[in-house]
Design a protein around this motif. Sequence first.
Motif, PDB file in Angstrom:
ATOM      1  N   TYR A  57      -0.801-101.026-142.512  1.00 19.54           N
ATOM      2  CA  TYR A  57       0.446-100.901-143.265  1.00 19.54           C
ATOM      3  C   TYR A  57       0.762-102.194-144.024  1.00 19.54           C
ATOM      4  N   PHE A  58       0.458-103.321-143.422  1.00 15.43           N
ATOM      5  CA  PHE A  58       0.724-104.604-144.088  1.00 15.43           C
ATOM      6  C   PHE A  58      -0.082-104.720-145.377  1.00 15.43           C
ATOM      7  N   VAL A  59      -1.375-104.408-145.303  1.00 14.69           N
ATOM      8  CA  VAL A  59      -2.223-104.477-146.498  1.00 14.69           C
ATOM      9  C   VAL A  59      -1.767-103.449-147.526  1.00 14.69           C
ATOM     10  N   GLY A  60      -1.359-102.260-147.063  1.00 14.41           N
ATOM     11  CA  GLY A  60      -0.855-101.262-147.998  1.00 14.41           C
ATOM     12  C   GLY A  60       0.351-101.763-148.767  1.00 14.41           C
ATOM     13  N   MET A  61       1.288-102.376-148.059  1.00 16.17           N
ATOM     14  CA  MET A  61       2.464-102.937-148.724  1.00 16.17           C
ATOM     15  C   MET A  61       2.081-104.063-149.678  1.00 16.17           C
ATOM     16  N   ALA A  62       1.115-104.899-149.263  1.00 14.95           N
ATOM     17  CA  ALA A  62       0.684-106.017-150.104  1.00 14.95           C
ATOM     18  C   ALA A  62       0.035-105.514-151.391  1.00 14.95           C
ATOM     19  N   LEU A  63      -0.771-104.466-151.281  1.00 16.91           N
ATOM     20  CA  LEU A  63      -1.423-103.911-152.470  1.00 16.91           C
ATOM     21  C   LEU A  63      -0.403-103.330-153.443  1.00 16.91           C
ATOM     22  N   ILE A  64       0.561-102.599-152.905  1.00 21.90           N
ATOM     23  CA  ILE A  64       1.604-102.026-153.768  1.00 21.90           C
ATOM     24  C   ILE A  64       2.410-103.124-154.445  1.00 21.90           C
ATOM     25  N   ALA A  65       2.811-104.134-153.663  1.00 18.91           N
ATOM     26  CA  ALA A  65       3.609-105.229-154.211  1.00 18.91           C
ATOM     27  C   ALA A  65       2.841-105.983-155.288  1.00 18.91           C
ATOM     28  N   ALA A  66       1.544-106.243-155.031  1.00 17.48           N
ATOM     29  CA  ALA A  66       0.738-106.973-156.007  1.00 17.48           C
ATOM     30  C   ALA A  66       0.572-106.163-157.285  1.00 17.48           C
ATOM     31  N   GLY A  67       0.301-104.864-157.142  1.00 11.22           N
ATOM     32  CA  GLY A  67       0.126-104.028-158.324  1.00 11.22           C
ATOM     33  C   GLY A  67       1.379-103.963-159.175  1.00 11.22           C
ATOM     34  N   VAL A  68       2.522-103.781-158.536  1.00 13.15           N
ATOM     35  CA  VAL A  68       3.791-103.723-159.274  1.00 13.15           C
ATOM     36  C   VAL A  68       4.092-105.062-159.937  1.00 13.15           C
ATOM     37  N   ALA A  69       3.847-106.168-159.225  1.00 10.62           N
ATOM     38  CA  ALA A  69       4.108-107.493-159.789  1.00 10.62           C
ATOM     39  C   ALA A  69       3.224-107.768-160.998  1.00 10.62           C
ATOM     40  N   ILE A  70       1.969-107.320-160.955  1.00 12.68           N
ATOM     41  CA  ILE A  70       1.066-107.516-162.090  1.00 12.68           C
ATOM     42  C   ILE A  70       1.530-106.693-163.287  1.00 12.68           C
TER      43      ILE A  70
END
Length: 276
Positions: A57-70
Amino acid sequence: MNWTTIEDNRAVDALLESGRFLLAVPMVIFGVEHFLFAGFVAMIVPPWIPWHFFWTYFVGMALIAAGVAIILKKEAWLAGFLLGAMILAFVLLIHSRLLARWPGDLFAMNPIFGPYPGRLNNACKDLGLSGAAFLFAGTQSETWKDSGRDKVFTAGRVLLAIAVVTLGVLHFVFPAFAPGVQPMSTAVRFPLPGQPAWSYLTGVAFLAAGAAIFMNSKVRLAATLLGILILLFGLIVWVPWLATHPQDVAGGNYLKDMGLAGGALLLAGALPKRDG
């Protein structure tokens, strides 16, 4: 039409601008899949790391956050750098072990990771995605804005080049795999006739593009053509396959190809026109 004319084409400019979206959107989708298929993703976490579902779940949240930030260019340098570091950690902690296949390593023997050729291919994809994320981060730094140079950007360029060269070599080692960014299974077929010839020609193109990117020579041209080639073969290979195998939409293999194309276009778009 020569390359100078192509460089001044608005369609090419728009294509290069799409690079960050091609990188970011797959990250968001992968992040969502960490929640939808948590049980499967948890099996990919190495056994010596505790709390498998927490990291899923942590990596899932990190991937979503990174994608949105980019996509939004919010905290862009941090998002790109941390994304690149996280994916590189996957290569070092997971892919290296799967490729080593130490005797008695039950984790590496798990059939969910597929046969060895697919493992090689997948490791190269993730290495290239790490480089793509670092490329984006580099373009968002103050040093890049001041001088057009950045150490993180250079690291991303080198990682992407290594991945592309290795993918080029794999076209000669495994010509039965579809050309382009090869899928992780020979079941995904290339619909045009003469597949071995296409594989060898694509391997040459990848080797040439990767060498140019690594040596920092004619990088804008090489990266642009590489991005177009990956997208073109992605459409040729994946559209008919997914149309007949819709259950593979969630597999994500094609999403990594999209991200690699985005990395190539990001690299090209960051450089001045008619660069040396």
